[in-house]
Design an enzyme around this catalytic site. Structure first.
Site, PDB file in Angstrom:
ATOM      1  N   ALA A 256     -37.098 -24.864  50.338  1.00 12.29           N
ATOM      2  CA  ALA A 256     -37.895 -23.615  50.224  1.00 12.29           C
ATOM      3  C   ALA A 256     -39.093 -23.873  49.314  1.00 12.29           C
ATOM      4  O   ALA A 256     -40.246 -23.596  49.687  1.00 12.29           O
ATOM      5  CB  ALA A 256     -37.038 -22.486  49.668  1.00 12.29           C
ATOM      6  N   ASP A 258     -40.326 -26.788  48.270  1.00  9.98           N
ATOM      7  CA  ASP A 258     -41.179 -27.890  48.754  1.00  9.98           C
ATOM      8  C   ASP A 258     -42.124 -27.387  49.850  1.00  9.98           C
ATOM      9  O   ASP A 258     -43.301 -27.775  49.899  1.00  9.98           O
ATOM     10  CB  ASP A 258     -40.329 -29.034  49.324  1.00  9.98           C
ATOM     11  CG  ASP A 258     -39.314 -29.565  48.322  1.00  9.98           C
ATOM     12  OD1 ASP A 258     -39.560 -29.444  47.109  1.00  9.98           O
ATOM     13  OD2 ASP A 258     -38.276 -30.103  48.756  1.00  9.98           O
TER      14      ASP A 258
HETATM   15  P1  ADP Z   1     -37.006 -23.819  44.954  1.00  8.37           P
HETATM   16  O1  ADP Z   1     -36.503 -24.232  46.311  1.00  8.37           O
HETATM   17  O2  ADP Z   1     -37.952 -24.807  44.369  1.00  8.37           O
HETATM   18  O3  ADP Z   1     -35.942 -23.339  44.000  1.00  8.37           O
HETATM   19  P2  ADP Z   1     -37.612 -21.026  45.325  1.00  8.37           P
HETATM   20  O4  ADP Z   1     -36.162 -20.753  45.580  1.00  8.37           O
HETATM   21  O5  ADP Z   1     -38.226 -20.349  44.171  1.00  8.37           O
HETATM   22  O6  ADP Z   1     -37.945 -22.566  45.234  1.00  8.37           O
HETATM   23  O7  ADP Z   1     -38.384 -20.606  46.663  1.00  8.37           O
HETATM   24  C1  ADP Z   1     -39.710 -20.959  46.921  1.00  8.37           C
HETATM   25  C2  ADP Z   1     -40.333 -19.913  47.803  1.00  8.37           C
HETATM   26  O8  ADP Z   1     -39.576 -19.818  49.018  1.00  8.37           O
HETATM   27  C3  ADP Z   1     -40.335 -18.524  47.194  1.00  8.37           C
HETATM   28  O9  ADP Z   1     -41.493 -18.321  46.393  1.00  8.37           O
HETATM   29  C4  ADP Z   1     -40.291 -17.636  48.435  1.00  8.37           C
HETATM   30  O10 ADP Z   1     -41.595 -17.456  48.971  1.00  8.37           O
HETATM   31  C5  ADP Z   1     -39.492 -18.463  49.435  1.00  8.37           C
HETATM   32  N1  ADP Z   1     -38.071 -18.067  49.445  1.00  8.37           N
HETATM   33  C6  ADP Z   1     -37.033 -18.688  48.829  1.00  8.37           C
HETATM   34  N2  ADP Z   1     -35.867 -18.021  49.047  1.00  8.37           N
HETATM   35  C7  ADP Z   1     -36.190 -16.964  49.830  1.00  8.37           C
HETATM   36  C8  ADP Z   1     -35.445 -15.887  50.411  1.00  8.37           C
HETATM   37  N3  ADP Z   1     -34.121 -15.770  50.215  1.00  8.37           N
HETATM   38  N4  ADP Z   1     -36.113 -14.971  51.151  1.00  8.37           N
HETATM   39  C9  ADP Z   1     -37.450 -15.085  51.365  1.00  8.37           C
HETATM   40  N5  ADP Z   1     -38.204 -16.069  50.852  1.00  8.37           N
HETATM   41  C10 ADP Z   1     -37.597 -16.993  50.091  1.00  8.37           C
END
Ligand code: ADP
Length: 303
Positions: A256, A258
C-alpha cells in the site's frame, strides 16, 4: 516532461502459497515495488531504473528479465559471482499472513560495496529513491558510502526521496536504527514515512510531530501516510490533508505504502502539485489493496 528515476534497494524472490503444497514464485521488495508503480504511472519519456546487486545464478537472471519486461532499467545492477538474491515466503495460517526471510547473505547487501558503480548510478539520475530497508541491509561502512552519495546528489539539486520503512528486525541495535534512519531523512529532499512505524519507533505523539522531526533534520518536504486515515503533507511548508479512498473489501495491504509512493512521485514529477499527487497516490493505493500481491499490473490500476 522527462527525466531519470532511480530506485535503490533490494528486490527478493517471493514465494507464496498456491494450494496443495505448491508455491508460486514472484519478485518483490519495497523499493522495487515503488519503482514498479512509478513505471506504471510515469509517461514513457521518463526512464525508471533499479539499482541493486544480484548474483550470477539463474534466479538473478530471471529477476533481471522480469524487471526488463516491466520496462524497468537493469543496466546499472551489479552482478556478483557466486551470490544469490534474497528470498522470502508468505505463510498463511488461519487467514493470517506472516513472513519468513532468507536474506542475511543476499547479493543486495553488497550494493554499495562498489562505490564507483554506485556513483555512476546516482549521477545518472534526476530523482533518487531509497528506504530504511536499503540502509538496514548494508554493512555499516557501506551505509555511510551510500549516504555520502545521496548527500552529494541532494547538494547538486537532485530530488532525493526517502521512505523510512522502519523494520527493527533488520537492524543490529535500536540506537543504530534511530541514528541511521534520521541520517536518511537528513540526506533527503522528501521523506515519506508511515505514521504507525514512526509512532512505534520514534514515539511521535502526532502526525505533526513526525513532520516537524523530519523538517528539523533538514528535509524540505514530508508526506506522512496513515493507512485508511489518509495522508498529511508538508510541502515547502504548506500543509494539506488528503483522505484515503473508500475501499469496499481490503484484500491485501502489501505494498500500500510503496504503491502510494510510486504513484505520488509519478504525478508530482509531472505536475508539481503535491495535494493532487497525494489524491492520485491514494487512488492507486486503493486499487492495490483491493487486489492480491505486491505488484498489481498496470491494466488493473485503471491507467
Ligand atoms: P504502509 O503500507 O507503508 O504502512 P499505509 O498503510 O499508511 O502505508 O498506506 C499507504 C496509503 O495506502 C494510504 O495513505 C492510503 O492512501 C492507502 N491505504 C492503505 N490502507 C488503506 C485502506 N484500508 N483503505 C483505503 N486506502 C488505504
Amino acid at each position: 516532461m522527462s527525466g531519470r528515476f532511480l530506485s535503490i534497494g533490494e528486490c527478493m524472490v517471493e514465494l507464496s502459497q498456491a494450494g496443495e503444497g505448491l508455491l508460486r514464485k514472484g519478485f518483490a521488495g519495497d523499493t522495487f515495488n515503488t519503482a514498479w508503480y512509478a513505471r506504471a504511472c510515469l509517461p514513457p519519456a521518463w526512464s525508471v531504473d533499479y539499482f541493486t546487486a544480484l548474483g550470477d545464478d539463474p534466479m538473478s537472471d530471471e529477476m533481471v528479465a522480469f524487471m526488463s519486461k516491466a520496462k524497468i532499467g537493469t543496466n546499472l545492477i551489479r552482478r556478483i559471482k557466486g551470490k544469490t538474491p534474497g528470498l522470502y515466503m508468505i505463510n498463511l495460517r488461519n487467514g493470517e499472513r506472516s513472513f519468513s526471510y532468507w536474506r542475511d547473505s543476499s547479493a543486495a547487501r553488497s550494493l554499495a560495496a562498489d562505490p564507483d558503480r554506485l556513483r555512476e548510478a546516482v549521477e545518472s539520475a534526476d530523482v533518487i529513491y531509497f528506504s530504511g530497508i536499503t540502509l538496514a541491509i548494508l554493512p555499516l561502512d557501506d551505509t555511510e558510502t551510500l549516504l555520502a552519495e545521496i548527500r552529494r546528489a541532494k547538494a547538486v539539486g537532485k530530488f532525493v526521496v526517502f521512505d523510512p520503512n522502519i523494520r527493527p528486525r533488520l537492524w543490529s541495535s535500536y540506537d543504530i536504527m534511530h541514528t541511521t534512519i534520521s541520517e536518511g531523512g537528513r540526506a533527503s529532499s522528501l521523506v515519506m514515512p508511515s505514521f504507525d512505524d514512526e509512532v512505534a519507533h520514534f514515539g511521535d505523539a502526532s502526525i505533526e510531530a513526525t513532520i516537524e522531526r523530519y523538517l528539523a533534520l533538514g528535509a524540505s518536504h514530508v508526506v506522512v501516510k496513515n493507512g485508511a486515515e489518509g495522508a498529511t503533507l508538508s510541502f515547502a511548508n504548506e500543509k494539506a490533508y488528503v483522505p484515503a479512498e473508500k475501499v469496499e473489501t481490503v484484500v491485501d495491504t502489501t505494498s500500500a505504502g510503496d504503491s502510494f509512493n510510486g504513484a505520488f512521485l509519478a504525478h508530482y514529477l509531472e505536475n508539481r502539485d503535491a495535494p493532487a499527487a497525494a489524491r492520485f497516490g491514494a487512488k492507486i493505493a486503493a486499487r492495490v489493496v483491493s487486489e492480491h500481491g505486491a505488484l498489481v499490473p498496470k491494466e488493473k490500476l485503471g491507467l
